[in-house]
Design an enzyme around this catalytic site. Sequence first.
Site, mmCIF file in Angstrom:
data_model
loop_
_atom_site.group_PDB
_atom_site.id
_atom_site.type_symbol
_atom_site.label_atom_id
_atom_site.label_comp_id
_atom_site.label_asym_id
_atom_site.label_seq_id
_atom_site.Cartn_x
_atom_site.Cartn_y
_atom_site.Cartn_z
ATOM 1 N N ASP A 60 0.849 -1.182 0.000
ATOM 2 C CA ASP A 60 0.000 0.000 0.000
ATOM 3 C C ASP A 60 0.889 1.238 0.000
ATOM 4 O O ASP A 60 1.782 1.370 0.847
ATOM 5 C CB ASP A 60 -0.906 0.005 1.229
ATOM 6 C CG ASP A 60 -2.010 -1.038 1.143
ATOM 7 O OD1 ASP A 60 -2.068 -1.754 0.131
ATOM 8 O OD2 ASP A 60 -2.809 -1.126 2.096
ATOM 9 N N ASP A 112 -15.202 -2.869 -1.361
ATOM 10 C CA ASP A 112 -14.799 -2.537 0.002
ATOM 11 C C ASP A 112 -16.077 -2.237 0.773
ATOM 12 O O ASP A 112 -16.803 -1.289 0.433
ATOM 13 C CB ASP A 112 -13.869 -1.327 0.016
ATOM 14 C CG ASP A 112 -12.655 -1.526 -0.884
ATOM 15 O OD1 ASP A 112 -12.222 -2.682 -1.025
ATOM 16 O OD2 ASP A 112 -12.156 -0.535 -1.440
#
Length: 242
Positions: free
Chosen positions: A10, A131
Amino acid sequence: MRFTLYPAIDLKDGQCVRLRRGEMEDATIYGNDPAARARQWQDAGFAWLHVVDLNGAFAGRSENAEAIIAILGAVSVPVQLGGGIRDMAAVERWIEAGISRVILGSAAVKTPQLVKDACRAFPGRIAVGIDARDGFVATEGWAETSSVAAVELAARFEDEGVAAIIYTDIGRDGMLTGPNVEQTLALARATTIPVIASGGVGDLSHIIDVYDAGTITGVILGRALYDGRVDPAAALQAVSLR
């Protein structure tokens, strides 16, 4: 179908980080050389990498392109990329740059036609990132929660050629408390699209829980891998039988 482990890289401000529950202010930095980290995971034996441009997810455009290009130059394993990819031009740019699978998240909710068009233009190269917060899809880097249920969103893309769905339980992401196997499995059983679990892996037993559930085709590893709570060799051995 082979069960795949995806180390997550990330990116925030060019650094490799992990967030808790998607909060940009709650980031742990794991180095300023994402390419070196990518090589580490490749050398450990992982067959894929999962890269997310966190700044891009909020900005709606790629913000860590330099780091992503460096990762692509450092490894030979396929890389899937999400975060800030909101139009066909961006999809094309990243596939031309060497990304094996582009993940569309917010765009899947707000411009579903883009997913369909991209799947037709790049067969087998487009994934949908779902998500979810309490079962409902979040967008814009998780800053907004929609009224669309995760299962409903997945159903919109049935038979459209989506290569995979990456399902993240936001409440568990970065918390090491275990993935939401129940919701992920329910989604996997509700669609023919392969589903990858994300969020919450804290140790090897959590990986085995996802593996043993069946139907789910892979899991993304984040903080537990970086903190040494999951040994790469042990994790790969545990899922090598499927």
